[in-house]
Write a protein that holds these residues in place. Structure first.
Motif, PDB file in Angstrom:
ATOM      1  N   SER A   1      25.318  21.800   3.386  1.00  0.00           N
ATOM      2  CA  SER A   1      25.530  23.238   3.230  1.00  0.00           C
ATOM      3  C   SER A   1      26.939  23.436   2.685  1.00  0.00           C
ATOM      4  O   SER A   1      27.851  22.670   3.011  1.00  0.00           O
ATOM      5  N   ARG A   2      27.134  24.445   1.862  1.00  0.00           N
ATOM      6  CA  ARG A   2      28.442  24.595   1.235  1.00  0.00           C
ATOM      7  C   ARG A   2      28.673  26.020   0.784  1.00  0.00           C
ATOM      8  O   ARG A   2      27.734  26.814   0.655  1.00  0.00           O
ATOM      9  N   GLY A   3      29.935  26.334   0.543  1.00  0.00           N
ATOM     10  CA  GLY A   3      30.289  27.663   0.074  1.00  0.00           C
ATOM     11  C   GLY A   3      31.785  27.888   0.146  1.00  0.00           C
ATOM     12  O   GLY A   3      32.551  27.028   0.577  1.00  0.00           O
ATOM     13  N   LYS A   4      32.201  29.077  -0.262  1.00  0.00           N
ATOM     14  CA  LYS A   4      33.615  29.432  -0.297  1.00  0.00           C
ATOM     15  C   LYS A   4      33.907  30.444   0.796  1.00  0.00           C
ATOM     16  O   LYS A   4      33.127  31.360   1.036  1.00  0.00           O
TER      17      LYS A   4
ATOM     18  N   CYS B   1      28.199  18.788   6.170  1.00  0.00           N
ATOM     19  CA  CYS B   1      26.967  17.997   6.150  1.00  0.00           C
ATOM     20  C   CYS B   1      26.619  17.471   7.534  1.00  0.00           C
ATOM     21  O   CYS B   1      27.501  17.230   8.360  1.00  0.00           O
ATOM     22  N   ALA B   2      25.337  17.275   7.740  1.00  0.00           N
ATOM     23  CA  ALA B   2      24.839  16.652   8.966  1.00  0.00           C
ATOM     24  C   ALA B   2      23.866  15.551   8.588  1.00  0.00           C
ATOM     25  O   ALA B   2      23.048  15.716   7.669  1.00  0.00           O
TER      26      ALA B   2
ATOM     27  N   PHE C   1      27.419  25.773   7.150  1.00  0.00           N
ATOM     28  CA  PHE C   1      28.438  26.606   6.508  1.00  0.00           C
ATOM     29  C   PHE C   1      28.278  28.062   6.932  1.00  0.00           C
ATOM     30  O   PHE C   1      29.257  28.738   7.269  1.00  0.00           O
ATOM     31  N   GLU C   2      27.055  28.560   6.940  1.00  0.00           N
ATOM     32  CA  GLU C   2      26.823  29.942   7.373  1.00  0.00           C
ATOM     33  C   GLU C   2      27.193  30.123   8.839  1.00  0.00           C
ATOM     34  O   GLU C   2      27.731  31.165   9.226  1.00  0.00           O
TER      35      GLU C   2
END
Length: 419
Positions: free
Chosen positions: A170-173, A192-193, A202-203
């Motif tokens: 999961s990713r984001g800014k 990451c998991a 990330f959320e």
């Protein structure tokens, strides 16, 4: 939760994780100046101390050296490391400079991936500048797995590689200000998991910001301002004394006295410390420089970078310079001390003031020289650079707390399923 910090810098990520209750196993940083600060505070520190392995020298080394020299011991760590974190050097991705796909520092991200494949940590956190997810317009980045060339951002490249070896990504800014840092610092995170995990980590981190600020005694609605962070470090009504930690002579610093009442953010920065923080050295500006700073303040809107037209009118060649807004968060702290001017005083910030805005507590001591210049810029990592490159400890503490909670819940779910 046992963690390894790679590309650790002076220890911002490690400090936050240790404060969250995680246990540091090793930290890899190749610059001797940054490693000296890390070692002083967190490896041989009084408040926090890594569970450092006997086989690993307490010295600066690159990720490549770590892999080449200690691979057998590293393989022995497989299955024992819960978390690997790191912020691979980002100069090739930064939108503030010249984005260069051929920058050799970009390849360090791939060394990070090699280490992941050996250690197989349960969770991974990669932090970088927001440009990490921007595509290079003309770039063709070699994908090591299929030998094809594709146009993509490095965040996409790394995420794809991690998925191939079994991680849910999961990713984001996000903005560090949402976690109590008095700075509008936008950073890109890849979390990451290992295995098939339904939760978007990330959320979950984004949603944790308000509760984290409340737990720290900070307002969940109102950002921490520059004044909240550094008001007690102003020179007005202070006695100036000889700088205590500077090799060049002739520098002054304030004689620090802790305020009788500590506002919430200042209380976090003092962190029970009763002494004067280090890195208080005030700049020795020439008179014409001070006059120029006064002109910048008169011509600017506080908190906003001087416009191109204003810079040209004032004969300023710098790409960006900002006068702090007293009652708002700071812009991003960089490695260049003259990017930001104090809100009340015609001077740049001290190293300690930049550290406060990065959320480093006052007991954390920075080592090495303050600044550097010329060709040495490519090799040295003085205090201002260490601080500007760091992950804000408040953000990393929130990351640590969230992942410990996620890991505990996963363990509980496993026990219920087995029962």
């Amino acid at each position: 939760m046992r963690f390894i910090d790679v590309f650790a810098g002076c220890g911002g990520l490690s400090l936050g994780l240790l404060k969250a209750g995680c246990h540091g196993v090793a930290a890899i940083e190749k610059n001797p100046m940054a490693f000296e600060t890390l070692k002083h505070n967190l490896i041989d520190g009084e408040r926090y101390r890594f569970d450092w392995p006997d086989w690993l020298p307490k010295k600066a080394m690159s990720c490549e050296d770590f892999l080449d020299t200690h691979k057998q011991h590293i393989q022995g760590l497989a299955g024992t490391i819960d978390l690997m974190v790191g912020g691979p050097p980002c100069q090739g991705f930064s939108t503030a400079g010249r984005r260069n796909p051929a920058d050799p520092r970009n390849q360090m991200a791939e060394q990070y991936l090699e280490l992941v494949k050996v250690v197989r940590p349960r969770y991974i956190v990669i932090e970088n500048v927001s440009g990490f997810n921007s595509k290079f317009n003309e770039a063709k980045i070699k994908n090591a797995s299929d030998e094809k060339y594709t146009k993509q951002s490095y965040a996409e490249f790394i995420s794809g590689e991690l998925k191939k070896i079994g991680y849910t990504v999961s990713r984001g800014k996000l903005n560090c200000a949402d976690f109590g840092v008095p700075q509008n610092r936008h950073r890109y995170l890849i979390i990451c998991a290992l295995g098939d995990v339904k939760q978007n980590l990330f959320e979950s981190l984004e949603n944790f910001g308000r509760d984290f600020k409340k737990a720290k005694g900070l307002s969940p609605e109102k950002p921490v301002s520059a004044h909240d962070a550094i008001a007690d470090l102003e020179t007005r009504d202070k006695t100036l004394v000889k700088s205590t930690d500077s090799d060049p002579k002739g520098f002054k610093e304030i004689q620090y006295t802790e305020p009788d009442i500590l506002p919430p953010y200042l209380g976090l920065m003092r962190d029970g410390y009763r002494g004067a923080p280090n890195s208080l050295r005030l700049p020795n500006h020439r008179v014409d420089t001070i006059v120029q700073f006064i002109k910048y303040r008169q011509a600017s809107e506080p908190g906003r970078s001087l416009s191109k037209e204003t810079r040209e009118r004032l004969g300023l060649k710098k790409h960006a310079i900002t006068v702090l807004s007293k009652n708002h968060s700071s812009p991003t702290i960089t490695t260049l001390p003259d990017d930001i001017i104090h809100y009340n005083e015609p001077r740049i910030l001290t190293a300690r003031e930049t550290a406060r805005i990065q959320s480093f507590p006052d007991w954390f001591e920075f080592k090495g020289k303050y600044t550097t210049g010329g060709k040495a810029r490519k090799l040295d990592c003085p205090r201002y650079t260490q601080i500007g490159n760091a992950v804000p400890p408040l953000l990393s503490e929130a990351i640590g707390l969230l992942l410990m909670s996620v890991a505990a819940q996963a363990s509980d779910d496993t026990e219920v399923a087995e029962a």
